[in-house]
Design a protein around this motif. Structure first.
Motif, PDB file in Angstrom:
ATOM      1  N   GLY A 294      -1.207  12.724   3.427  1.00  0.00           N
ATOM      2  CA  GLY A 294      -0.605  11.521   3.983  1.00  0.00           C
ATOM      3  C   GLY A 294      -1.484  10.296   3.921  1.00  0.00           C
ATOM      4  O   GLY A 294      -1.017   9.188   3.638  1.00  0.00           O
ATOM      5  N   GLY A 295      -2.773  10.459   4.176  1.00  0.00           N
ATOM      6  CA  GLY A 295      -3.682   9.323   4.170  1.00  0.00           C
ATOM      7  C   GLY A 295      -3.935   8.751   2.789  1.00  0.00           C
ATOM      8  O   GLY A 295      -4.531   7.676   2.662  1.00  0.00           O
ATOM      9  N   GLN A 296      -3.495   9.479   1.738  1.00  0.00           N
ATOM     10  CA  GLN A 296      -3.707   9.026   0.364  1.00  0.00           C
ATOM     11  C   GLN A 296      -2.449   8.430  -0.261  1.00  0.00           C
ATOM     12  O   GLN A 296      -2.477   8.017  -1.424  1.00  0.00           O
ATOM     13  CB  GLN A 296      -4.213  10.193  -0.493  1.00  0.00           C
ATOM     14  CG  GLN A 296      -5.509  10.813  -0.010  1.00  0.00           C
ATOM     15  CD  GLN A 296      -6.669   9.834   0.013  1.00  0.00           C
ATOM     16  OE1 GLN A 296      -6.768   8.934  -0.826  1.00  0.00           O
ATOM     17  NE2 GLN A 296      -7.570  10.004   0.983  1.00  0.00           N
ATOM     18  N   ASN A 297      -1.349   8.387   0.491  1.00  0.00           N
ATOM     19  CA  ASN A 297      -0.119   7.793  -0.041  1.00  0.00           C
ATOM     20  C   ASN A 297      -0.360   6.357  -0.509  1.00  0.00           C
ATOM     21  O   ASN A 297      -1.139   5.617   0.107  1.00  0.00           O
ATOM     22  CB  ASN A 297       0.979   7.803   1.017  1.00  0.00           C
ATOM     23  CG  ASN A 297       1.552   9.195   1.244  1.00  0.00           C
ATOM     24  OD1 ASN A 297       1.353  10.101   0.430  1.00  0.00           O
ATOM     25  ND2 ASN A 297       2.252   9.369   2.344  1.00  0.00           N
ATOM     26  N   ASP A 298       0.292   5.990  -1.605  1.00  0.00           N
ATOM     27  CA  ASP A 298       0.126   4.646  -2.181  1.00  0.00           C
ATOM     28  C   ASP A 298      -1.337   4.366  -2.542  1.00  0.00           C
ATOM     29  O   ASP A 298      -1.822   3.233  -2.444  1.00  0.00           O
ATOM     30  CB  ASP A 298       0.633   3.564  -1.216  1.00  0.00           C
ATOM     31  CG  ASP A 298       2.142   3.605  -1.052  1.00  0.00           C
ATOM     32  OD1 ASP A 298       2.825   4.206  -1.903  1.00  0.00           O
ATOM     33  OD2 ASP A 298       2.636   3.041  -0.062  1.00  0.00           O
ATOM     34  N   TYR A 299      -2.024   5.387  -2.950  1.00  0.00           N
ATOM     35  CA  TYR A 299      -3.462   5.333  -3.286  1.00  0.00           C
ATOM     36  C   TYR A 299      -3.846   4.050  -4.036  1.00  0.00           C
ATOM     37  O   TYR A 299      -4.720   3.294  -3.577  1.00  0.00           O
ATOM     38  CB  TYR A 299      -3.784   6.584  -4.101  1.00  0.00           C
ATOM     39  CG  TYR A 299      -5.206   6.873  -4.466  1.00  0.00           C
ATOM     40  CD1 TYR A 299      -5.936   6.063  -5.339  1.00  0.00           C
ATOM     41  CD2 TYR A 299      -5.834   8.024  -3.996  1.00  0.00           C
ATOM     42  CE1 TYR A 299      -7.229   6.373  -5.714  1.00  0.00           C
ATOM     43  CE2 TYR A 299      -7.135   8.351  -4.359  1.00  0.00           C
ATOM     44  CZ  TYR A 299      -7.827   7.519  -5.225  1.00  0.00           C
ATOM     45  OH  TYR A 299      -9.109   7.838  -5.589  1.00  0.00           O
ATOM     46  N   PRO A 300      -3.229   3.745  -5.177  1.00  0.00           N
ATOM     47  CA  PRO A 300      -3.683   2.528  -5.883  1.00  0.00           C
ATOM     48  C   PRO A 300      -3.347   1.246  -5.145  1.00  0.00           C
ATOM     49  O   PRO A 300      -4.114   0.281  -5.201  1.00  0.00           O
ATOM     50  CB  PRO A 300      -2.946   2.614  -7.227  1.00  0.00           C
ATOM     51  CG  PRO A 300      -1.756   3.464  -6.962  1.00  0.00           C
ATOM     52  CD  PRO A 300      -2.175   4.450  -5.921  1.00  0.00           C
ATOM     53  N   VAL A 301      -2.214   1.217  -4.454  1.00  0.00           N
ATOM     54  CA  VAL A 301      -1.824   0.003  -3.733  1.00  0.00           C
ATOM     55  C   VAL A 301      -2.815  -0.303  -2.623  1.00  0.00           C
ATOM     56  O   VAL A 301      -3.145  -1.477  -2.370  1.00  0.00           O
ATOM     57  CB  VAL A 301      -0.398   0.148  -3.167  1.00  0.00           C
ATOM     58  CG1 VAL A 301      -0.020  -1.085  -2.339  1.00  0.00           C
ATOM     59  CG2 VAL A 301       0.608   0.356  -4.300  1.00  0.00           C
ATOM     60  N   LYS A 302      -3.324   0.733  -1.965  1.00  0.00           N
ATOM     61  CA  LYS A 302      -4.343   0.517  -0.937  1.00  0.00           C
ATOM     62  C   LYS A 302      -5.573  -0.167  -1.530  1.00  0.00           C
ATOM     63  O   LYS A 302      -6.187  -1.038  -0.899  1.00  0.00           O
ATOM     64  CB  LYS A 302      -4.727   1.857  -0.286  1.00  0.00           C
ATOM     65  CG  LYS A 302      -3.681   2.426   0.665  1.00  0.00           C
ATOM     66  CD  LYS A 302      -4.176   3.731   1.268  1.00  0.00           C
ATOM     67  CE  LYS A 302      -3.378   4.159   2.477  1.00  0.00           C
ATOM     68  NZ  LYS A 302      -2.018   4.610   2.155  1.00  0.00           N
ATOM     69  N   ILE A 303      -5.929   0.227  -2.745  1.00  0.00           N
ATOM     70  CA  ILE A 303      -7.085  -0.394  -3.402  1.00  0.00           C
ATOM     71  C   ILE A 303      -6.767  -1.821  -3.811  1.00  0.00           C
ATOM     72  O   ILE A 303      -7.585  -2.743  -3.627  1.00  0.00           O
ATOM     73  CB  ILE A 303      -7.541   0.458  -4.597  1.00  0.00           C
ATOM     74  CG1 ILE A 303      -8.010   1.845  -4.118  1.00  0.00           C
ATOM     75  CG2 ILE A 303      -8.649  -0.241  -5.380  1.00  0.00           C
ATOM     76  CD1 ILE A 303      -8.407   2.796  -5.223  1.00  0.00           C
ATOM     77  N   TYR A 304      -5.579  -2.050  -4.359  1.00  0.00           N
ATOM     78  CA  TYR A 304      -5.185  -3.423  -4.705  1.00  0.00           C
ATOM     79  C   TYR A 304      -5.250  -4.328  -3.473  1.00  0.00           C
ATOM     80  O   TYR A 304      -5.791  -5.440  -3.523  1.00  0.00           O
ATOM     81  CB  TYR A 304      -3.744  -3.461  -5.239  1.00  0.00           C
ATOM     82  CG  TYR A 304      -3.447  -2.631  -6.455  1.00  0.00           C
ATOM     83  CD1 TYR A 304      -4.417  -2.355  -7.412  1.00  0.00           C
ATOM     84  CD2 TYR A 304      -2.159  -2.131  -6.665  1.00  0.00           C
ATOM     85  CE1 TYR A 304      -4.120  -1.599  -8.531  1.00  0.00           C
ATOM     86  CE2 TYR A 304      -1.846  -1.383  -7.778  1.00  0.00           C
ATOM     87  CZ  TYR A 304      -2.831  -1.106  -8.709  1.00  0.00           C
ATOM     88  OH  TYR A 304      -2.513  -0.360  -9.815  1.00  0.00           O
ATOM     89  N   ASP A 305      -4.688  -3.833  -2.367  1.00  0.00           N
ATOM     90  CA  ASP A 305      -4.604  -4.649  -1.155  1.00  0.00           C
ATOM     91  C   ASP A 305      -5.975  -4.950  -0.560  1.00  0.00           C
ATOM     92  O   ASP A 305      -6.156  -5.974   0.100  1.00  0.00           O
ATOM     93  CB  ASP A 305      -3.735  -3.948  -0.102  1.00  0.00           C
ATOM     94  CG  ASP A 305      -2.259  -3.929  -0.480  1.00  0.00           C
ATOM     95  OD1 ASP A 305      -1.871  -4.664  -1.410  1.00  0.00           O
ATOM     96  OD2 ASP A 305      -1.500  -3.152   0.146  1.00  0.00           O
ATOM     97  N   ALA A 306      -6.943  -4.051  -0.822  1.00  0.00           N
ATOM     98  CA  ALA A 306      -8.295  -4.276  -0.318  1.00  0.00           C
ATOM     99  C   ALA A 306      -9.056  -5.294  -1.164  1.00  0.00           C
ATOM    100  O   ALA A 306     -10.130  -5.756  -0.769  1.00  0.00           O
ATOM    101  CB  ALA A 306      -9.061  -2.954  -0.265  1.00  0.00           C
ATOM    102  N   GLY A 307      -8.497  -5.608  -2.331  1.00  0.00           N
ATOM    103  CA  GLY A 307      -9.111  -6.623  -3.182  1.00  0.00           C
ATOM    104  C   GLY A 307      -9.982  -6.034  -4.262  1.00  0.00           C
ATOM    105  O   GLY A 307     -11.064  -5.515  -3.978  1.00  0.00           O
TER     106      GLY A 307
END
Length: 499
Positions: A294-307
């Motif tokens: 669950g904590g890894q859902n949208d893995y790449p989007v989390k990285i995009y959003d972090a900049g």
């Protein structure tokens, strides 16, 4: 003697009668006219594969129609509606694939590679994936720096004796080949058991990258790209880690999204910039369902959003070993400016991988058209070639996988072409690098799946799957020209024509 004469007389009368019948002009005769052969050339080139192999990537042709198009089964091309630009399609060139190819005679290997990679004499495969260090289909377990210290970086004999020679042969056939590199593991001396204890973890399987070695590992990527360039091999793209949520592969490394963010943003991107590399970085490289973490859902989007640098970190890569291809559309909608590619899928004993009657339909629907129609600009399947014993393979890796093709170990000559070979070929034969996926309207019966493209050379391309048990006459209309062709039951058909 009289008996022999009688036999000859009877034979003569029989032949005369047969000749009379054959020459008679009987307007009520039920004898059908011979079927005319398909034209060798025409306005439209088609490639057809049925799931029974009654047509085995058969080349056909049809001309434009000069009649008005009134067909209710018309697919209308809408080139003004434009989606992603395509990079290409292909398969993984693993150590096992290269070993098998090098057991072939030089002539047979050249013939197969031309059939597969030539854009003018073959299917035109245009994108391949190779491992940075070993994969689970290498001849041994290794990285390019197994002696501690990044100064000890160097290629191994598996690369110099197997992988590089094959890549060079492929590039001679298709100089525009794109190459994606992915590591299955970092060097073992860079591993720790977890990010809390930070204890050395001397294992090929699992472990995590020690933050103390983030900079060294970024240098490892740079050195790998640079040394391959010395052999004339340009690396188009990389992923930071193959299957970062999979601890169980024979060569593996766990890398959650926060770790990948730190490594990529503050180490890999700066290292690429310092070395003036224009190699693309694709994040994630794993399953649609994030292995149910669950904590890894949208893995790449989390990285995009972090900049993270969007000029170098261009997008994300996916596999289909868990979850649904609809995840691609979800990620695209959350980050429409980023790219998507599909980088791995397998066939094997678990999914009846050599049964083309089943696999051609499912793999074309789910992998080929399913990923492209959900914004993937590249599609790559797993091993291009394995042998008839599903190898060479290693304990701890996949020992039940088939290749896109399988070669007979008894002679390293006889080749069985499996579904993955065809689905990539049906895309790459008509959809060329730089093509843009375009809109369509009209015909949409259940069981039919398709995608349309505009190539840079001024041609249109359509790839269509008929998964139904009956053939159907389908018309394609680009607004200027139209034509019809009967699509066989349970078949894939690729079309290409000039505007």
């Amino acid at each position: 003697m009289r008996k022999l004469f009688d036999i000859k007389f009877i034979l003569l009368i029989t032949l005369l009668c047969c000749g009379f019948v054959a020459c008679s002009d009987d307007s009520n005769s039920d004898i059908e006219e011979p079927v005319k052969p398909e034209p060798e050339t025409g306005d439209v080139t088609l490639y057809i594969t049925t799931n029974t192999r009654s047509q085995d990537f058969a080349t056909k042709a049809v001309d434009f129609s000069d009649k008005s198009n009134m067909s209710p089964s018309t697919i209308n091309l809408e080139p003004e509606t434009r989606y992603q630009t395509m990079d290409g399609f292909g398969a993984a060139i693993t150590g096992s694939t290269c070993y098998n190819l090098l057991q072939m005679t030089e002539d047979n290997r050249e013939k197969f590679l031309k059939e597969t990679f030539s854009p003018t004499e073959g299917m035109g495969y245009s994108y391949v994936r190779i491992s940075i260090g070993c994969s689970d289909f290498s001849l041994s377990e290794y990285t390019c720096c197994d002696t501690e210290g990044i100064e000890n970086f160097g290629l191994t004999s598996e690369e110099t004796d197997y992988v590089i020679p094959i890549l060079q042969e492929i590039q001679a056939i298709n100089p525009d080949l794109k190459i994606l590199g992915s590591p299955w593991t970092c060097p073992r001396w860079m591993k720790v058991n977890n990010l809390t204890d930070l204890q050395p973890f001397n294992s090929w399987t699992s472990g995590q990258l020690n933050p103390a070695y983030y900079a060294d590992y970024a240098t490892y990527f740079v050195k790998w790209i640079q040394v391959l360039k010395e052999y004339g091999i340009e690396i188009y793209s990389v992923t930071p880690q193959n299957e970062p949520l999979n601890r169980g592969n024979s060569a593996s490394l766990y890398m959650g999204w926060e770790e990948q963010l730190e490594f990529v943003k503050n180490n890999l991107v700066p290292a690429f910039k310092a070395a003036s590399l224009n190699t693309k970085i694709y994040l994630f490289d794993h399953n649609y369902n994030y292995d149910n973490m669950g904590g890894q859902n949208d893995y790449p989007v989390k990285i995009y959003d972090a900049g993270v640098d969007e000029d170098i970190v261009v997008g994300a890569a996916y596999h289909n070993y868990g979850g649904n291809k609809e995840e691609l559309l979800d990620i695209h909608e959350k980050a429409p400016e980023r790219e998507l590619i599909f980088t791995e899928t397998s066939i094997g004993t678990w999914n009846d991988g050599r049964n083309l009657q089943n696999r051609l339909i499912e793999d074309m629907r789910e992998v080929a058209l399913g990923t492209v129609n959900n914004w993937c600009k590249g599609v790559i399947v797993w091993n291009l070639m394995l042998d008839s014993d599903r190898g060479p393979n290693r304990e701890g890796g996949c020992q039940t996988c088939y290749g896109a093709v399988d070669i007979d170990r008894a002679n390293y000559s006889s080749i069985t072409r499996n579904s993955h070979y065809y689905i990539i070929g049906h895309l790459s034969s008509v959809v060329k690098p730089g093509a843009v996926r375009i809109g369509t309207s009209g015909f949409s019966d259940a069981g039919f799946y398709y995608s349309a493209f505009e190539n840079t050379d001024g041609t249109y391309a359509v790839v269509l799957l008929n998964s139904n048990s009956a053939s159907k006459m389908i018309t394609l209309d680009d607004g200027t020209n139209h034509f019809s062709y009967e699509v066989p039951a349970k078949s894939v058909i690729s079309y290409q024509w000039k505007k």
